[in-house]
Write an enzyme that holds these catalytic residues in place. Structure first.
Site, PDB file in Angstrom:
ATOM      1  N   SER A 186     -51.207  69.042  43.868  1.00 26.68           N
ATOM      2  CA  SER A 186     -50.232  70.179  44.352  1.00 26.68           C
ATOM      3  C   SER A 186     -49.939  70.086  45.817  1.00 26.68           C
ATOM      4  O   SER A 186     -49.313  69.160  46.309  1.00 26.68           O
ATOM      5  CB  SER A 186     -51.048  71.499  43.777  1.00 26.68           C
ATOM      6  N   ASP A 213     -49.453  66.344  39.914  1.00 27.72           N
ATOM      7  CA  ASP A 213     -48.848  67.429  39.394  1.00 27.72           C
ATOM      8  C   ASP A 213     -47.944  68.493  40.169  1.00 27.72           C
ATOM      9  O   ASP A 213     -48.329  69.564  40.298  1.00 27.72           O
ATOM     10  CB  ASP A 213     -49.817  68.167  38.840  1.00 27.72           C
ATOM     11  N   HIS A 346     -52.306  72.946  35.395  1.00 27.42           N
ATOM     12  CA  HIS A 346     -51.963  72.276  36.530  1.00 27.42           C
ATOM     13  C   HIS A 346     -53.173  71.556  37.239  1.00 27.42           C
ATOM     14  O   HIS A 346     -52.666  70.446  38.056  1.00 27.42           O
ATOM     15  CB  HIS A 346     -51.589  73.586  37.478  1.00 27.42           C
TER      16      HIS A 346
END
Length: 390
Positions: A186, A213, A346
């Site tokens: 992320s 992700d 996630h």
């Protein structure tokens, strides 16, 4: 969906199936995609509980502390003299210089222990001549057990400078001869990409950049849901199990209790009557707009001087922007998509650490030892430029 995107999806279907992974959906639901990032279903704020199960609480605390010590035998504090910030770092050394080292950066609101189960899985999957890779990670400023500044500064430029200091210090403390792979989840992926852009001529032995992700366009759109999530998430938990249950059963941020037993306690600080968050996410809000702007272009173009290989791993069907689509079709990075929404979210490094480890090991082997990889996978080593004999 554009014709270019359809052409792109068709191209990678066979590639992903051959690797044993789910393919991209041809008609992604953008709203569902956005929810994978920062907008789990908000829950009403918790009141501080007093009915703490001390035995259960103590058992989880013991498991957390023991696992952290076992996986990361070296836990050092790096203090940046420029800012005074004290960074908590963790290092699991490789078996030898023949094995790679992953330098990992977590995302916003997370901590180093998000990579704990991945570190264990990498040992199981690497399995080459009894060797295993190293993994180094650290708590970003204001996260985990790292300190921050007053007033706080979480701009991308600042946390990229932090990353530069950490990597320089890590190399200074350890005589590194292993190949190095940068791995960011992320926001961590954006930080490591920004680091490579800012340091194109560094002398370190970087072989690859892996981003988990994060897609620029989707991430920027999802940030609009962050204020509501931050305001409505519980402010306290009665014990560790309650916090783990919230992450898995209510917010659905995580899908693996085994991983959550280590990662969730690392996010919380014990107080006399329960647990509170270590990280104040509201303090990061003024800096959100700096985090992902330009990420796609930077990801495609960074690391050219060192010929750094790149891998983008997604948990689900994201709508890739034009830069990423063209870059993948031109072979500028490898793309892997896991599309099992029941088991992954996630935090894919926590939800499916074994599958992520397999993907990382394959990526390392094809870049560290391409001839050996080709011989093992295809039974021959290509002699580019030579004659082809019937």
């Amino acid at each position: 969906m554009s014709g270019l995107h359809k052409q792109f999806l068709k191209k990678i279907k066979e590639q992903e199936r051959a690797f044993g992974l789910s393919s991209l959906s041809e008609d992604p639901d953008e709203s569902e995609s956005n929810s994978n990032y920062f907008s789990p279903t908000p829950q009403p704020p918790n009141e501080l509980r007093t009915d703490i199960n001390e035995e259960r609480h103590g058992h989880i605390r013991e498991t957390y502390n023991d696992t952290k010590r076992d996986v990361f035998p070296i836990a050092d504090i790096y203090t940046d003299p420029r800012s005074g910030v004290r960074f908590q770092t963790y290092f699991k050394p490789p078996s030898s210089s023949n094995a790679p080292i992953f330098i990992c950066h977590h995302g916003a609101g997370s901590s180093s222990m998000t990579f704990c189960k991945l570190a264990q899985s990498l040992d199981n999957e690497y399995g080459k001549n009894n060797e295993y890779p190293g993994l180094f990670t650290y708590d970003m400023r204001g996260h985990g057990d790292s300190s921050t500044t007053i007033p706080p500064d979480y701009s991308l430029a600042t946390i990229t400078n932090d990353c530069e200091f950490i990597i320089d210090e890590f190399h200074a403390k350890h005589a590194l001869r292993s190949s190095i792979y940068l791995l960011g989840h992320s926001l961590g992926g954006s930080v490591l990409t920004s680091y490579l852009v800012a340091n194109p001529d560094n002398a370190y032995k970087f072989k690859g950049l892996i981003v988990l992700d994060i897609v620029e366009e989707t991430a920027i759109k999802a940030l609009s849901a962050m204020p509501q999530f931050v305001r409505k998430r519980p402010t306290t938990f009665g014990d560790y199990q309650e916090a783990i249950d919230w992450h898995i059963k209510e917010s659905h941020l995580l899908h693996s209790e085994e991983s959550a037993l280590v990662s969730v306690p690392d996010l919380l600080r014990e107080c006399p009557n329960g647990l509170i968050w270590k990280t104040n996410l509201q303090e990061t809000e003024p800096f959100w707009e700096t985090w992902f702007t330009g990420l796609s272009e930077n990801f495609i173009n960074c690391g050219k001087t060192q010929h750094i290989a790149k891998l983008l791993v997604l948990s689900g069907h994201e709508t890739l922007d034009t830069n990423l689509i063209i870059g993948q079709m031109q072979g500028k990075y490898q793309l892997i998509v896991f599309n099992n929404t029941q088991n992954t979210g996630h935090f894919i490094q926590e939800d499916i650490p074994t599958q992520i480890s397999i993907s990382l090991v394959d990526f390392v082997r094809r870049n560290d030892s391409p001839n050996e990889y080709m011989k093992k996978e295809f039974g021959f080593v290509p002699k580019w430029g030579g004659k082809i004999h019937d």
